[in-house]
Design a protein around this motif. Sequence first.
Motif, short mmCIF file in Angstrom:
data_model
loop_
_atom_site.label_atom_id
_atom_site.label_comp_id
_atom_site.label_asym_id
_atom_site.label_seq_id
_atom_site.Cartn_x
_atom_site.Cartn_y
_atom_site.Cartn_z
N ILE A 41 1.31 6.93 -1.39
CA ILE A 41 0.87 5.69 -0.74
C ILE A 41 0.64 5.92 0.76
O ILE A 41 -0.38 5.50 1.31
CB ILE A 41 1.91 4.57 -0.96
N ASN A 42 1.57 6.59 1.42
CA ASN A 42 1.41 6.80 2.86
C ASN A 42 0.22 7.69 3.18
O ASN A 42 -0.46 7.49 4.19
CB ASN A 42 2.70 7.38 3.45
N THR A 43 -0.05 8.67 2.33
CA THR A 43 -1.24 9.51 2.53
C THR A 43 -2.51 8.66 2.45
O THR A 43 -3.47 8.87 3.20
CB THR A 43 -1.30 10.62 1.47
N ALA A 44 -2.50 7.66 1.56
CA ALA A 44 -3.70 6.84 1.34
C ALA A 44 -3.90 5.79 2.41
O ALA A 44 -5.04 5.47 2.76
CB ALA A 44 -3.61 6.17 -0.04
N VAL A 45 -2.82 5.22 2.97
CA VAL A 45 -2.99 4.04 3.82
C VAL A 45 -2.57 4.21 5.26
O VAL A 45 -2.94 3.38 6.12
CB VAL A 45 -2.23 2.83 3.22
N ALA A 46 -1.80 5.21 5.61
CA ALA A 46 -1.32 5.35 6.99
C ALA A 46 -2.49 5.45 7.97
O ALA A 46 -3.38 6.28 7.80
CB ALA A 46 -0.41 6.57 7.11
N GLY A 47 -2.50 4.57 8.97
CA GLY A 47 -3.56 4.55 9.98
C GLY A 47 -4.76 3.71 9.63
O GLY A 47 -5.65 3.52 10.46
N ALA A 48 -4.79 3.17 8.40
CA ALA A 48 -5.94 2.37 7.98
C ALA A 48 -5.77 0.91 8.38
O ALA A 48 -4.64 0.39 8.40
CB ALA A 48 -6.12 2.47 6.46
N VAL A 49 -6.87 0.23 8.70
CA VAL A 49 -6.80 -1.20 8.96
C VAL A 49 -6.50 -1.91 7.64
O VAL A 49 -6.68 -1.35 6.55
CB VAL A 49 -8.12 -1.75 9.55
N ILE A 50 -6.02 -3.13 7.73
CA ILE A 50 -5.53 -3.85 6.56
C ILE A 50 -6.55 -3.88 5.42
O ILE A 50 -6.22 -3.60 4.25
CB ILE A 50 -5.12 -5.28 6.94
N ALA A 51 -7.80 -4.21 5.73
CA ALA A 51 -8.82 -4.32 4.68
C ALA A 51 -9.01 -3.00 3.94
O ALA A 51 -9.07 -2.95 2.71
CB ALA A 51 -10.14 -4.80 5.27
N ASP A 52 -9.11 -1.90 4.71
CA ASP A 52 -9.29 -0.58 4.09
C ASP A 52 -8.05 -0.13 3.34
O ASP A 52 -8.14 0.52 2.30
CB ASP A 52 -9.65 0.46 5.17
N ALA A 53 -6.89 -0.48 3.87
CA ALA A 53 -5.64 -0.10 3.20
C ALA A 53 -5.52 -0.76 1.84
O ALA A 53 -5.05 -0.15 0.87
CB ALA A 53 -4.44 -0.47 4.07
N GLY A 54 -5.96 -2.02 1.76
CA GLY A 54 -5.93 -2.72 0.48
C GLY A 54 -6.79 -2.03 -0.56
O GLY A 54 -6.39 -1.87 -1.72
N GLU A 55 -7.98 -1.60 -0.14
CA GLU A 55 -8.86 -0.89 -1.07
C GLU A 55 -8.25 0.44 -1.50
O GLU A 55 -8.33 0.84 -2.66
CB GLU A 55 -10.22 -0.65 -0.39
N ALA A 56 -7.63 1.14 -0.55
CA ALA A 56 -7.01 2.44 -0.87
C ALA A 56 -5.87 2.27 -1.86
O ALA A 56 -5.67 3.10 -2.75
CB ALA A 56 -6.52 3.11 0.41
#
Length: 344
Positions: free
Chosen positions: A180-195
């Motif tokens: 999960i952290n590899t996929a979302v760390a540093g991403a804005v909320i919208a992009d993190a949701g997609e990841a």
Amino acid sequence: MQNERRLSVLRAIVEDYVKTEEPVGSKALVERHGLGVSPATVRNDMAALEEEGYITAPHTSAGRVPTDKGYRLFVDRLTTVKPMTAAEKRAIAGFLEGAVDLDDVVTRSTRLLSQLTRQVAVVQYPTLSRSTVRHVELVALAPTRLLLVLILSTGRVEQRLLEVTEEVSEETLATLRAKINTAVAGAVIADAGEALRTIAQPADAPADAPQDPLAAAVAEALIEAMNDHRSDERISIGGTSNLARFGDSFDTAVRPLLEALEEHVVLLKLMGEATAGGLVTVRIGAEGPYQELSQTSVVATGYGPGDEALATLGVVGPTRMDYPGSMAAVRAVARYLSRILDEA
């Protein structure tokens, strides 16, 4: 030259009225301020300022008070915002840097701002939608109960409890946490949701492949936490007792403001949009969005890590306000708060 002299007279009237809370007469202006002209000249300048709508006489008083137009000219013609003293800067830094989490930072900022300005202080919590993900933590509280912790770039923390149907081993939890952290760390909320949606169903998996139920449940809970925009309307209010200083204008200025303090949506609209770059905005009287608050002024600015304005903070109160002092305090607290979020 005449216009500059009249501006000096207006500045003196504003300063005296804010300080004494009494209408200002020409004799008092000559005695208190080194205007370098005779009382007769000051009276003529005051008559011209009144004719132009910058000052007015309340009732039958011999003195004059500033109008909204007068306050606006006074603020617009400020050559510099009054700087904070070294002692004030040290006090602000020490008070805010002692905070332990975002809630504490916001609460301390509100209290500090109300004390510095003797006005009602309002601090909006940083909005989720503009944040980036700093870290996601998964903690096993029991074999089938997980605590999900979402840490954002603003220092904001969202927590969710998740009940699962099967026991989760520490090894499985560690693998999912890293994924999960590899996929979302540093991403804005919208992009993190997609990841997160790809965690349970990887992009290279067949369309009919079954989802990992644990990963799917965790992803769904985190996406819900990221999309919880109800918290974007959270604000902290302090210093309401300062309104007691304006008891002489309770019905016209204080009562409507007290009612507005109960409606956070109204208050956020009154504060206006967050502005970046250290820009302090001043809205005086009828310049605001609500007619019933036409005797209320707002001094506000945005704050956030770096140059990004994630939320607004400021002070509200009757138009008889120390604008230079309030502007300096609002700007200083916003800068320190932004620095704390940047270093968090």
